[in-house]
Enzyme design. Sequence first.
Site, PDB file in Angstrom:
ATOM      1  N   ASN A   9       0.862  -1.173   0.000  1.00 11.92           N
ATOM      2  CA  ASN A   9       0.000   0.000   0.000  1.00 11.92           C
ATOM      3  C   ASN A   9       0.904   1.230   0.000  1.00 11.92           C
ATOM      4  OD1 ASN A   9      -1.883   1.971   0.377  1.00 11.92           O
ATOM      5  ND2 ASN A   9      -2.511   1.341   2.431  1.00 11.92           N
ATOM      6  N   LYS A  11       0.102   4.215  -0.525  1.00 14.84           N
ATOM      7  CA  LYS A  11      -0.594   5.410  -0.006  1.00 14.84           C
ATOM      8  C   LYS A  11      -0.312   6.633  -0.897  1.00 14.84           C
ATOM      9  CE  LYS A  11      -0.506   3.332   4.536  1.00 14.84           C
ATOM     10  NZ  LYS A  11      -0.515   3.473   5.977  1.00 14.84           N
ATOM     11  N   HIS A  89      -9.833   0.956   4.376  1.00 16.62           N
ATOM     12  CA  HIS A  89      -8.599   1.255   5.103  1.00 16.62           C
ATOM     13  C   HIS A  89      -8.908   2.275   6.206  1.00 16.62           C
ATOM     14  CE1 HIS A  89      -4.598   2.629   6.086  1.00 16.62           C
ATOM     15  NE2 HIS A  89      -4.160   1.507   5.557  1.00 16.62           N
ATOM     16  N   GLU A  91      -7.398   4.761   7.245  1.00 16.13           N
ATOM     17  CA  GLU A  91      -7.191   6.175   6.873  1.00 16.13           C
ATOM     18  C   GLU A  91      -8.400   6.704   6.107  1.00 16.13           C
ATOM     19  OE1 GLU A  91      -3.315   5.617   5.091  1.00 16.13           O
ATOM     20  OE2 GLU A  91      -2.577   5.067   7.076  1.00 16.13           O
ATOM     21  N   GLU A 161      -5.828  -4.811  10.291  1.00 18.32           N
ATOM     22  CA  GLU A 161      -4.831  -3.778  10.552  1.00 18.32           C
ATOM     23  C   GLU A 161      -5.205  -3.014  11.815  1.00 18.32           C
ATOM     24  OE1 GLU A 161      -2.695  -2.581   6.650  1.00 18.32           O
ATOM     25  OE2 GLU A 161      -4.507  -1.381   6.826  1.00 18.32           O
ATOM     26  N   GLY A 167       1.792   2.507  10.793  1.00 17.18           N
ATOM     27  CA  GLY A 167       2.749   3.604  10.659  1.00 17.18           C
ATOM     28  C   GLY A 167       3.384   4.032  11.973  1.00 17.18           C
ATOM     29  N   SER A 207       2.799  -1.802  10.560  1.00 12.53           N
ATOM     30  CA  SER A 207       4.232  -1.850  10.896  1.00 12.53           C
ATOM     31  C   SER A 207       4.856  -3.224  10.682  1.00 12.53           C
ATOM     32  CB  SER A 207       4.471  -1.370  12.331  1.00 12.53           C
ATOM     33  OG  SER A 207       4.087  -0.018  12.467  1.00 12.53           O
ATOM     34  N   GLY A 228       2.670  -1.035   4.348  1.00 12.25           N
ATOM     35  CA  GLY A 228       2.737   0.390   4.029  1.00 12.25           C
ATOM     36  C   GLY A 228       4.186   0.836   3.909  1.00 12.25           C
ATOM     37  N   GLY A 229       4.715   1.394   4.976  1.00 11.07           N
ATOM     38  CA  GLY A 229       6.065   1.978   4.974  1.00 11.07           C
ATOM     39  C   GLY A 229       7.131   1.076   4.366  1.00 11.07           C
TER      40      GLY A 229
HETATM   41  P1  PGA Z   1       2.346   0.464   7.686  1.00 11.67           P
HETATM   42  O1  PGA Z   1       0.935   0.646   6.944  1.00 11.67           O
HETATM   43  O2  PGA Z   1       2.933  -0.831   7.180  1.00 11.67           O
HETATM   44  O3  PGA Z   1       3.148   1.669   7.297  1.00 11.67           O
HETATM   45  O4  PGA Z   1       2.053   0.405   9.156  1.00 11.67           O
HETATM   46  C1  PGA Z   1       0.101  -0.443   6.679  1.00 11.67           C
HETATM   47  C2  PGA Z   1      -1.165   0.038   6.024  1.00 11.67           C
HETATM   48  O5  PGA Z   1      -1.675   1.095   6.415  1.00 11.67           O
HETATM   49  O6  PGA Z   1      -1.712  -0.608   5.105  1.00 11.67           O
END
Ligand code: PGA
Length: 248
Positions: A9, A11, A89, A91, A161, A167, A207, A228-229
């Site tokens: 992802n 983002k 998601h 967010e 999640e 994050g 994470s 994500g990251g």
């Molecule tokens: P993250 O994000 O791996 O940066 O924690 C995961 C996500 O929001 O899909």
Amino acid sequence: MRKKILAANWKMNLLRNEALELYRQFSQFTDNQNVQIYSSALYLTELAQYNSLTIGAQNFYFENAGAFTGEISLNQLRSCNVNHVLIGHSERRQLFAETDEILRKKVDAAIENGFNLIFCCGEPLDIRQSENHVEYVVNQLELALFQVPSEKWDQIAIAYEPIWAIGTGMTATSEQAEEMHREIRTAISYKFGNELAEKVSILYGGSCNEKNASELFACENVDGGLIGGASLKSESFHEILKALYELH
Ligand code: PGA
């Protein structure tokens, strides 16, 4: 055997050239169609042309066409050779006010249009601390996903999640992840039967990185990750991919 899915992802990160370059780097170490990249909508057309990894949209609107300024429809995505979407998601839920009602419409539209979807669920920290996390997440599924008839569930994957882990560097422990994944599978089983429940891929996100991926993926009910990251760095993503396929 459940599908092992690793989804990136991205983002609202990466400029066009950076996204194309990262895709190129990913495709040097894999051509697995269960590796999915959810990029900015701006680059989907271009990325989908390469055709080696699966490309998906992070967002869409549930109507087919019309006066919805700024939105993207599933028909438009399909016309760009995209047929995977993320839905729910945290967010989108928190920053863009997507309610369970809206998410239900998105799920129905995606299913009706033949899209594959990853449905995201997960609890905030206060719910985890009050130990209502299982009830909270199962409720999210009941409100927006469990209306999908059993014969359509091959289009669905779920990503658990926990919001407090996204994050933040605070990953769920493998015990916490396994507990929730098992409960999600049990809830699917109650509603749709064990055979279907055993086939649904449930990914962990929050994470997840090259250091903790092996432990998370070793859990019986964790079938992959939504990253994500760590998906913004080719080496990290490659290590996570190796952790997933070496273990299963
Ligand atoms: P993250 O994000 O791996 O940066 O924690 C995961 C996500 O929001 O899909």
